[in-house]
Design a protein around this motif. Structure first.
Motif, short mmCIF file in Angstrom:
data_model
loop_
_atom_site.label_atom_id
_atom_site.label_comp_id
_atom_site.label_asym_id
_atom_site.label_seq_id
_atom_site.Cartn_x
_atom_site.Cartn_y
_atom_site.Cartn_z
N PRO A 313 -8.36 -9.19 -10.18
CA PRO A 313 -6.95 -9.43 -9.87
C PRO A 313 -6.13 -8.17 -10.09
N TYR A 314 -5.26 -7.85 -9.13
CA TYR A 314 -4.45 -6.64 -9.28
C TYR A 314 -3.07 -6.80 -8.65
N CYS A 315 -2.10 -6.12 -9.25
CA CYS A 315 -0.72 -6.08 -8.77
C CYS A 315 -0.32 -4.63 -8.57
N CYS A 316 0.45 -4.36 -7.54
CA CYS A 316 0.84 -2.98 -7.22
C CYS A 316 2.36 -2.85 -7.19
N ASN A 317 2.82 -1.66 -7.50
CA ASN A 317 4.25 -1.35 -7.50
C ASN A 317 4.57 -0.29 -6.45
N VAL A 318 5.40 -0.62 -5.49
CA VAL A 318 5.87 0.34 -4.50
C VAL A 318 7.25 0.81 -4.96
N GLN A 319 7.32 2.06 -5.43
CA GLN A 319 8.55 2.57 -6.04
C GLN A 319 9.37 3.41 -5.07
N GLY A 320 9.07 3.31 -3.81
CA GLY A 320 9.76 4.09 -2.78
C GLY A 320 8.76 4.49 -1.72
N GLY A 478 13.19 4.77 -4.51
CA GLY A 478 12.77 3.37 -4.66
C GLY A 478 13.96 2.62 -5.23
N MET A 479 14.29 2.93 -6.46
CA MET A 479 15.55 2.55 -7.09
C MET A 479 15.84 3.62 -8.11
N SER A 480 16.92 4.32 -7.96
CA SER A 480 17.21 5.47 -8.81
C SER A 480 17.50 5.04 -10.24
#
Length: 567
Positions: A313-320, A478-480
């Protein structure tokens, strides 16, 4: 009078008398510690004092020298394995606390005999709970009201509430009760549970699920995700794979296992990337994580793909999205890589709606697997509101890497024009690294008095506090985090109307939005801010703080993230 004068006088009198009597015991314990195990006699550890200042507490050493530093005992996977033979006796009898009588109470005065037990500097959960009851605003003690009502057996909210009761009802007779209760508890060894503090079940089971976190930057992970990791550590063993570029020791002190993993963040060398893939494959085989969380593009794609193959199981973060989606050929290739990497992903976290929509439009991921966050959020307690100080000059501040994509070319042109008009009435400061190509330009502009370059700063809060307005004319985010931190501090914002920046600003309320890649638009908004009255500038800053409290509270972001990860 009792707290300020009498209590301190009693501390000196009683501790001084105690030291005249027990110094032979000090000497005996020191000799036994040295005979029992290698290492120093004393153990020094950073703790939280009155008004959340930091100081060092002294104890007799009870644990091996290879024990993770600054880790609460309840966060160690197997606390008993680190405690020495002599240490077990000292902890059971509380004799390990004796050095505080001499060093912390009698000599330094940063502790008192009775008060809340000082939290570790990184025990954010306990510190925040104590804030609710004012327990951080009294001097910590060797023993206290919570200590005689359960000690290690207490859940953190219960412990904080008991500490708050003491803080609100300090008196001579309450201190006497605590002293008598302490004597009784020590004689009976009550409340001593290795691995306690609200985590007895986890300590009893000893085997906790393991989370592997893969990222491309240790410094950034610590700066913006340490609260998330601290929360995950309450229930999981945490392993972090990352390049070592700062704060790796802080993670180790928190109790995380760290694996140094070199990553070429910007390069596309296939040989280098193949080495990274092999490193991830080996890591997954050896660590056997129950779940994996990835941050940034290469960990997302390479570690994500391998997790999918191994059905982890894995989760990913797209930061921009960066520049990858702005070039047609590269965008198609990266889209394909993401589709392959995310084919079995559990959840993907996005920091703004535009990025999430882009991934849906490209059919990379469906809506039901997307989780939209308010960036990493902002720690409202760490970035506290700070009123404006002196008014002249009006200070603009840029915080970030000095590079083209952060809009520094536009900032330089706007700054030069503003300086020609306002001269010494304004200051444009810059904090951060600069790319090599900007070295000469930055040095020239500083010599000309157009900007003030402060270089990289580990602690940026003092610069936010001295500024009046933070300027970030970025091309994509992504979010400053810079904007969130500055607004939480109570500073107005000027930034570009792009995803990841515009969310932090309500036009004309807590700042201004300008056109991306437009020095003219940026100049106009900075000029408009200069022409505001002092009261109007202050109100903008206050509005920014209110916006952060309502929309970007890190506690809420962490809660939402953990819920999605563990679901």
């Amino acid at each position: 009078m009792y707290q300020r004068v009498i209590k301190r006088g009693l501390d000196i009198l009683l501790c001084g008398a105690a030291m005249l009597i027990i110094w032979p015991l000090f000497l005996l314990i020191a000799i036994l510690i040295k005979l029992d195990s290698k290492g120093p006699v004393y153990f020094k550890q950073k703790r939280v004092g009155i008004h959340k200042t930091h100081f060092y507490i002294y104890k007799f050493r009870t644990m091996r020298t290879d024990t993770p530093k600054d880790v609460p005992t309840h966060l160690l996977q197997d606390p008993d394995a680190f405690i020495t033979r002599m240490g077990k006796f000292l902890r059971k009898t509380s004799l390990d606390e004796l050095p505080q009588i001499l060093h912390n109470v009698l000599l330094k005065g940063d502790m008192t005999i009775i008060g809340p037990r000082p939290a570790l500097w990184n025990q954010y959960d306990l510190i925040e709970e104590r804030d609710k009851y004012g327990a951080n605003d009294v001097k910590p003690g060797i023993s206290g009201w919570a200590q005689i009502h359960g000690r290690d057996e207490l859940e953190i909210p219960v412990k904080a509430k008991l500490d708050g009761y003491y803080a609100q009802n300090i008196s001579f007779w309450l201190d006497v009760k605590c002293v008598l209760g302490t004597v009784s508890s020590v004689l009976k060894s009550e409340g001593v549970v290795e691995g306690g503090t609200g985590a007895m079940e986890a300590a009893a089971s000893k085997e906790r699920p393991k989370i592997l976190i893969c990222t491309n930057h240790s410094y950034m992970l610590y700066q913006f995700r340490r609260e998330l990791i601290q929360k995950l550590m309450e229930t999981h063993e945490v392993v972090i794979s990352m390049p070592y570029v700062g704060h790796e020791e802080d993670f180790q002190e928190m109790g995380c296992k760290c694996i140094e993993t070199p990553i070429d963040r910007r390069g596309i060398n296939p040989v280098t990337d193949l080495k990274l893939i092999k490193a991830y494959a080996k890591m997954l085989k050896e660590e056997k994580p129950d779940e994996v969380i990835t941050f940034s593009i290469k960990p997302n794609i390479y570690a994500g793909f391998l997790c999918g193959l191994k059905k982890i199981p894995y989760c990913c973060n797209v930061q921009g999205l960066g520049t990858a989606f702005q070039k047609k050929g590269l965008a198609s290739f990266v889209t394909l890589l993401y589709k392959v990497a995310f084919f079995r992903v559990k959840k993907v976290f996005f920091e703004n709606t535009s990025n999430a929509e882009e991934f849906r439009k490209r059919k990379i991921i469906s809506r039901d697997k997307q989780v939209l966050l308010k960036g990493a959020g902002v720690n409202l307690k760490y970035y506290r509101y700070c009123p404006y100080t002196e008014e002249d000059p009006i200070r603009f501040l840029f915080v970030g890497r000095v590079m083209k994509e952060k809009g520094v070319d536009e900032l330089f042109r706007a700054s030069k024009k503003l300086k020609e008009i306002y001269h010494d009435k304004i200051e444009i400061g810059m904090v951060g690294f600069f790319e090599d190509e900007y070295k000469e330009k930055v040095e020239y502009l500083e010599q000309e008095g157009i900007i003030r370059f402060y270089g990289f700063q580990k602690e940026v809060r003092p610069f936010y506090e001295k500024a009046h307005c933070i300027v970030l004319p970025s091309y994509h985010e992504g979010m400053s985090n810079v904007l969130l931190e500055a607004a939480s501090t109570g500073r107005a914002l000027i930034t570009t109307y792009i995803p990841g920046c515009k969310e932090a600003v309500d036009e004309g309320i807590n700042g201004y939005l300008c056109k991306v890649k437009s020095a003219k638009s940026l100049y106009r908004k900075m000029h408009r801010f200069i022409e505001l009255t002092k009261k109007e500038r202050e109100e903008m800053g206050k509005n920014g703080r209110r916006k952060m409290q309502a929309q970007f509270d890190k506690d809420k972001v962490v809660e939402k993230t953990v819920e999605a990860i563990l679901s």
